[in-house]
Design an enzyme around this catalytic site. Structure first.
Site, mmCIF file in Angstrom:
data_model
loop_
_atom_site.group_PDB
_atom_site.id
_atom_site.type_symbol
_atom_site.label_atom_id
_atom_site.label_comp_id
_atom_site.label_asym_id
_atom_site.label_seq_id
_atom_site.Cartn_x
_atom_site.Cartn_y
_atom_site.Cartn_z
ATOM 1 N N PRO A 122 0.814 -1.219 0.000
ATOM 2 C CA PRO A 122 0.000 0.000 0.000
ATOM 3 C C PRO A 122 0.850 1.272 0.000
ATOM 4 O O PRO A 122 0.339 2.355 -0.320
ATOM 5 C CB PRO A 122 -0.823 -0.092 1.288
ATOM 6 C CG PRO A 122 -0.580 -1.435 1.866
ATOM 7 C CD PRO A 122 0.560 -2.076 1.156
ATOM 8 N N ASP A 179 -10.440 0.831 -24.923
ATOM 9 C CA ASP A 179 -10.874 0.685 -23.538
ATOM 10 C C ASP A 179 -11.077 1.976 -22.804
ATOM 11 O O ASP A 179 -10.438 2.969 -23.091
ATOM 12 C CB ASP A 179 -9.772 0.016 -22.709
ATOM 13 C CG ASP A 179 -9.683 -1.429 -22.980
ATOM 14 O OD1 ASP A 179 -10.664 -1.986 -23.444
ATOM 15 O OD2 ASP A 179 -8.607 -1.963 -22.700
ATOM 16 N N GLU A 214 1.144 -5.830 7.091
ATOM 17 C CA GLU A 214 1.879 -5.192 8.198
ATOM 18 C C GLU A 214 3.228 -4.698 7.742
ATOM 19 O O GLU A 214 3.809 -3.810 8.354
ATOM 20 C CB GLU A 214 2.080 -6.142 9.382
ATOM 21 C CG GLU A 214 0.821 -6.604 10.063
ATOM 22 C CD GLU A 214 0.302 -7.913 9.505
ATOM 23 O OE1 GLU A 214 0.638 -8.258 8.342
ATOM 24 O OE2 GLU A 214 -0.452 -8.611 10.213
ATOM 25 N N ARG A 221 -3.395 -8.731 -20.649
ATOM 26 C CA ARG A 221 -4.352 -8.449 -21.719
ATOM 27 C C ARG A 221 -3.820 -7.437 -22.735
ATOM 28 O O ARG A 221 -4.369 -7.312 -23.823
ATOM 29 C CB ARG A 221 -5.704 -8.014 -21.146
ATOM 30 C CG ARG A 221 -5.658 -6.731 -20.389
ATOM 31 C CD ARG A 221 -7.021 -6.392 -19.797
ATOM 32 N NE ARG A 221 -7.988 -5.968 -20.800
ATOM 33 C CZ ARG A 221 -7.936 -4.806 -21.457
ATOM 34 N NH1 ARG A 221 -6.970 -3.937 -21.209
ATOM 35 N NH2 ARG A 221 -8.839 -4.506 -22.359
HETATM 36 CL CL1 6GU Z 1 -0.230 -3.765 -3.299
HETATM 37 N N1 6GU Z 1 -1.039 -4.446 -0.888
HETATM 38 C C1 6GU Z 1 -1.877 -4.371 0.154
HETATM 39 N N2 6GU Z 1 -1.657 -5.144 1.218
HETATM 40 N N3 6GU Z 1 -2.908 -3.557 0.198
HETATM 41 C C2 6GU Z 1 -3.121 -2.809 -0.886
HETATM 42 C C3 6GU Z 1 -2.303 -2.837 -2.002
HETATM 43 C C4 6GU Z 1 -1.234 -3.691 -1.982
HETATM 44 N N4 6GU Z 1 -2.761 -1.959 -2.906
HETATM 45 C C5 6GU Z 1 -3.829 -1.416 -2.349
HETATM 46 N N5 6GU Z 1 -4.041 -1.911 -1.129
#
Ligand code: 6GU
Length: 254
Positions: free
Chosen positions: A88, A168, A115, A153
């Protein structure tokens, strides 16, 4: 193109890669996807892959050595891949990034748990960090699948129709126009007449206008970056959509 995916939950990746277009791309040799269980590269009788964070706090952190060993194994099998950590904290994945990745021969995807992964993996072993959006998943596996799907794709010969991808949503910068199929009337609503008469210029015009309207209503922030062709500008003005052009003509403005 080759993908190697490093994960502590390889079973999570199985069925999404065994269906539909991705499966066919694998069967046709357009893409090769190898998964690696990080636990297989961990030391000791218990093959531990995570540990408590220095400094205290909730949750566990992925240890660096098993990831390093798994990456060394992949590098030995197939050298030179771009190593991407799914986290994230990464840069936001989008269509432009998918297109860039589709131009590479080899991606190595490291699935972190939410984590976190020891910072020294990020700093020394990973080339890029990618997130798929502003929400938290339990781990990077679903994000890795999203990336594999969006990139695969785009590979030459993967989609049936050679032009499917460029039309798209997002590849032109905005949302796709609405689509209809049979029956001609459903729930008392008829398919727009223009789509039935075989006038391809009129259909293209209707679709452009519908796509721009839909983008203005749902994702107005996308409009500022879109560059319309002069013929498209003329059509949009004719339909009272000059506002979309105003934004497009003034990048960075509102
Ligand atoms: Cl790549 N990993 C995690 N754990 N949560 C996420 C993410 C990745 N992308 C958005 N939320």
């Amino acid at each position: 193109m080759r993908f190697d995916i490093l994960t502590i939950f390889p079973d999570l990746l199985v069925s999404p890669l065994r269906e539909g277009i991705i499966r066919r791309a694998i069967d046709d040799g357009k893409v090769e996807i190898a998964t690696h269980n990080i636990r297989d590269f961990a030391q000791g009788r218990h093959a531990v892959t995570d540990d408590r964070p220095f400094g205290g706090g909730e949750g566990m952190v992925m240890k660096p050595e098993p990831i390093a060993a798994a990456l060394a194994h992949v590098e030995h099998e197939a050298p030179g891949g771009l190593v991407v950590l799914l986290t994230p904290q990464g840069r936001a994945f989008d269509q432009a990034m998918a297109e860039r990745f589709a131009g590479l021969a080899h991606l190595v995807l490291v699935c972190g748990r939410y984590e976190g992964v020891d910072e020294r993996v990020r700093a020394h072993l990973v080339h890029e960090e990618v997130s798929i959006g502003d929400y938290i998943l339990t781990g990077g596996e679903l994000a890795a699948l999203v990336l594999v799907d969006a990139v695969t794709r785009l590979l030459p010969g993967v989609l049936g129709h050679p032009d499917s991808a460029p039309r798209d949503t997002f590849s032109w910068g905005g949302l796709k126009y609405p689509q209809y199929t049979r029956p001609r009337v459903f729930n008392n609503e008829a398919v727009p007449e223009v789509l039935l008469n075989g006038d391809h210029a009129a259909i293209a015009e209707w679709r452009l206008v519908a796509a721009v309207r839909q983008t203005m209503e749902r994702r107005p922030e996308l409009l500022g970056r879109i560059r319309f062709l002069p013929t498209e500008e003329r059509i949009l003005k004719k339909h009272g959509l000059g506002a979309a052009l105003g934004r497009a003509a003034a990048p960075g403005g509102d």
